[in-house]
Design an enzyme around this catalytic site. Structure first.
Site, mmCIF file in Angstrom:
data_model
loop_
_atom_site.group_PDB
_atom_site.id
_atom_site.type_symbol
_atom_site.label_atom_id
_atom_site.label_comp_id
_atom_site.label_asym_id
_atom_site.label_seq_id
_atom_site.Cartn_x
_atom_site.Cartn_y
_atom_site.Cartn_z
ATOM 1 N N ASN A 1 -6.206 -2.533 2.133
ATOM 2 C CA ASN A 1 -6.247 -3.980 2.280
ATOM 3 C C ASN A 1 -7.699 -4.429 2.380
ATOM 4 O O ASN A 1 -8.524 -3.744 2.975
ATOM 5 C CB ASN A 1 -5.516 -4.426 3.545
ATOM 6 C CG ASN A 1 -4.016 -4.329 3.422
ATOM 7 O OD1 ASN A 1 -3.461 -4.299 2.331
ATOM 8 N ND2 ASN A 1 -3.342 -4.272 4.557
ATOM 9 N N ARG B 1 0.826 -1.220 0.000
ATOM 10 C CA ARG B 1 0.000 0.000 0.000
ATOM 11 C C ARG B 1 0.853 1.259 0.000
ATOM 12 O O ARG B 1 0.627 2.178 -0.789
ATOM 13 C CB ARG B 1 -0.945 0.018 1.211
ATOM 14 C CG ARG B 1 -2.057 -1.008 1.125
ATOM 15 C CD ARG B 1 -2.942 -0.968 2.350
ATOM 16 N NE ARG B 1 -2.156 -1.217 3.546
ATOM 17 C CZ ARG B 1 -2.488 -0.843 4.766
ATOM 18 N NH1 ARG B 1 -3.604 -0.186 4.991
ATOM 19 N NH2 ARG B 1 -1.731 -1.130 5.796
#
Length: 89
Positions: A36, A18
């Site tokens: 996520n 990320r």
């Protein structure tokens, strides 16, 4: 401007995927988010110039060192006019 919704599966959680995606997005001038998902996937919305979004999508197919990308699913959405890229929790 275009906007893509991307789902990435494989070993993509716990490997800085990320944060690395955010860094790449900011370098390319792409807005949106990355987060996520409960099943172990990563979801991202990419919004910006078509060339920049395509370059980020290409990067996401490999990801950062330590990631193992198995599958990338992409769908188009209408642009929302976002101007920044964020990591969601």
């Amino acid at each position: 401007m275009i906007r893509l919704l991307v789902r990435v599966s494989g070993l993509v959680q716990g490997v800085w995927y990320r944060r690395s995606t955010q860094e790449q997005a900011e370098l390319l001038g792409v807005a949106g988010y990355v987060r996520n998902l409960p099943g172990g996937e990563v979801e991202a919305a990419l919004e910006g110039k078509p060339e920049a979004v395509a370059r980020l999508l290409d990067w996401m197919r490999t990801g950062p060192p330590g990631a193992t990308v198995v599958d990338v699913r992409v769908s188009e959405e209408g642009p929302l006019g976002e101007t920044a890229f964020r990591v969601e929790r």
